[in-house]
Design a protein around this motif. Structure first.
Motif, PDB file in Angstrom:
ATOM      1  N   LEU A  34      -5.308 -19.145 -10.122  1.00 58.05           N
ATOM      2  CA  LEU A  34      -3.904 -19.014  -9.749  1.00 58.05           C
ATOM      3  C   LEU A  34      -3.676 -19.216  -8.253  1.00 58.05           C
ATOM      4  O   LEU A  34      -2.603 -19.655  -7.845  1.00 58.05           O
ATOM      5  N   GLU A  35      -4.675 -18.919  -7.432  1.00 55.99           N
ATOM      6  CA  GLU A  35      -4.535 -19.090  -5.988  1.00 55.99           C
ATOM      7  C   GLU A  35      -4.882 -20.499  -5.521  1.00 55.99           C
ATOM      8  O   GLU A  35      -4.620 -20.851  -4.381  1.00 55.99           O
ATOM      9  N   ALA A  36      -5.448 -21.305  -6.384  1.00 58.18           N
ATOM     10  CA  ALA A  36      -5.808 -22.680  -6.034  1.00 58.18           C
ATOM     11  C   ALA A  36      -4.537 -23.509  -5.854  1.00 58.18           C
ATOM     12  O   ALA A  36      -3.491 -23.194  -6.412  1.00 58.18           O
ATOM     13  N   PRO A  37      -4.634 -24.597  -5.084  1.00 56.58           N
ATOM     14  CA  PRO A  37      -3.466 -25.489  -4.977  1.00 56.58           C
ATOM     15  C   PRO A  37      -3.055 -26.002  -6.357  1.00 56.58           C
ATOM     16  O   PRO A  37      -3.892 -26.167  -7.249  1.00 56.58           O
ATOM     17  N   ALA A  38      -1.785 -26.266  -6.520  1.00 53.06           N
ATOM     18  CA  ALA A  38      -1.250 -26.641  -7.834  1.00 53.06           C
ATOM     19  C   ALA A  38      -1.866 -27.922  -8.369  1.00 53.06           C
ATOM     20  O   ALA A  38      -1.982 -28.100  -9.572  1.00 53.06           O
ATOM     21  N   TRP A  39      -2.306 -28.826  -7.506  1.00 54.43           N
ATOM     22  CA  TRP A  39      -2.869 -30.096  -7.972  1.00 54.43           C
ATOM     23  C   TRP A  39      -4.333 -29.979  -8.360  1.00 54.43           C
ATOM     24  O   TRP A  39      -4.858 -30.846  -9.064  1.00 54.43           O
ATOM     25  N   LEU A  40      -5.007 -28.928  -7.958  1.00 50.35           N
ATOM     26  CA  LEU A  40      -6.451 -28.827  -8.165  1.00 50.35           C
ATOM     27  C   LEU A  40      -6.831 -28.624  -9.634  1.00 50.35           C
ATOM     28  O   LEU A  40      -7.758 -29.258 -10.133  1.00 50.35           O
ATOM     29  N   VAL A  41      -6.125 -27.779 -10.331  1.00 50.42           N
ATOM     30  CA  VAL A  41      -6.459 -27.490 -11.727  1.00 50.42           C
ATOM     31  C   VAL A  41      -6.317 -28.741 -12.605  1.00 50.42           C
ATOM     32  O   VAL A  41      -7.237 -29.069 -13.362  1.00 50.42           O
ATOM     33  N   PRO A  42      -5.211 -29.498 -12.533  1.00 48.89           N
ATOM     34  CA  PRO A  42      -5.137 -30.714 -13.353  1.00 48.89           C
ATOM     35  C   PRO A  42      -6.188 -31.765 -12.976  1.00 48.89           C
ATOM     36  O   PRO A  42      -6.693 -32.469 -13.849  1.00 48.89           O
ATOM     37  N   VAL A  43      -6.536 -31.854 -11.702  1.00 51.67           N
ATOM     38  CA  VAL A  43      -7.557 -32.821 -11.285  1.00 51.67           C
ATOM     39  C   VAL A  43      -8.911 -32.450 -11.878  1.00 51.67           C
ATOM     40  O   VAL A  43      -9.642 -33.301 -12.396  1.00 51.67           O
ATOM     41  N   VAL A  44      -9.275 -31.180 -11.839  1.00 55.03           N
ATOM     42  CA  VAL A  44     -10.551 -30.733 -12.396  1.00 55.03           C
ATOM     43  C   VAL A  44     -10.578 -30.943 -13.907  1.00 55.03           C
ATOM     44  O   VAL A  44     -11.555 -31.455 -14.466  1.00 55.03           O
ATOM     45  N   LEU A  45      -9.508 -30.571 -14.593  1.00 53.59           N
ATOM     46  CA  LEU A  45      -9.447 -30.771 -16.044  1.00 53.59           C
ATOM     47  C   LEU A  45      -9.506 -32.258 -16.399  1.00 53.59           C
ATOM     48  O   LEU A  45     -10.196 -32.654 -17.346  1.00 53.59           O
ATOM     49  N   GLY A  46      -8.802 -33.083 -15.652  1.00 52.02           N
ATOM     50  CA  GLY A  46      -8.842 -34.524 -15.892  1.00 52.02           C
ATOM     51  C   GLY A  46     -10.227 -35.099 -15.669  1.00 52.02           C
ATOM     52  O   GLY A  46     -10.691 -35.955 -16.429  1.00 52.02           O
ATOM     53  N   GLY A  47     -10.902 -34.634 -14.640  1.00 51.71           N
ATOM     54  CA  GLY A  47     -12.271 -35.093 -14.386  1.00 51.71           C
ATOM     55  C   GLY A  47     -13.226 -34.704 -15.507  1.00 51.71           C
ATOM     56  O   GLY A  47     -14.065 -35.506 -15.929  1.00 51.71           O
ATOM     57  N   LEU A  48     -13.087 -33.482 -15.999  1.00 51.89           N
ATOM     58  CA  LEU A  48     -13.934 -33.044 -17.106  1.00 51.89           C
ATOM     59  C   LEU A  48     -13.668 -33.855 -18.372  1.00 51.89           C
ATOM     60  O   LEU A  48     -14.603 -34.236 -19.087  1.00 51.89           O
TER      61      LEU A  48
END
Length: 58
Positions: A34-48
């Motif tokens: 939740l504290e991560a930048p908003a773009w980081l979670v979708p980028v990590v999920l997309g990479g996986l």
């Protein structure tokens, strides 16, 4: 970002995780996400998902 859209959700999520699952899980797993930048979670999920798709092709 979630707080700006739906602030009640965070209170409900925190209470649910701490009461029904494991209180420490909130601090270890949910808070960093939740504290991560908003773009980081979708980028990590997309990479996986990209890696999973490439591995499935082979």
């Amino acid at each position: 970002m979630i707080f700006g859209i739906w602030p009640e959700f965070l209170n409900t999520l925190q209470a649910g995780v701490q009461r029904r699952i494991l209180p420490e899980l909130w601090d270890w797993a949910f808070l960093p996400v939740l504290e991560a930048p908003a773009w980081l979670v979708p980028v990590v999920l997309g990479g996986l998902l990209l890696l999973a798709g490439l591995a499935r092709r082979r």
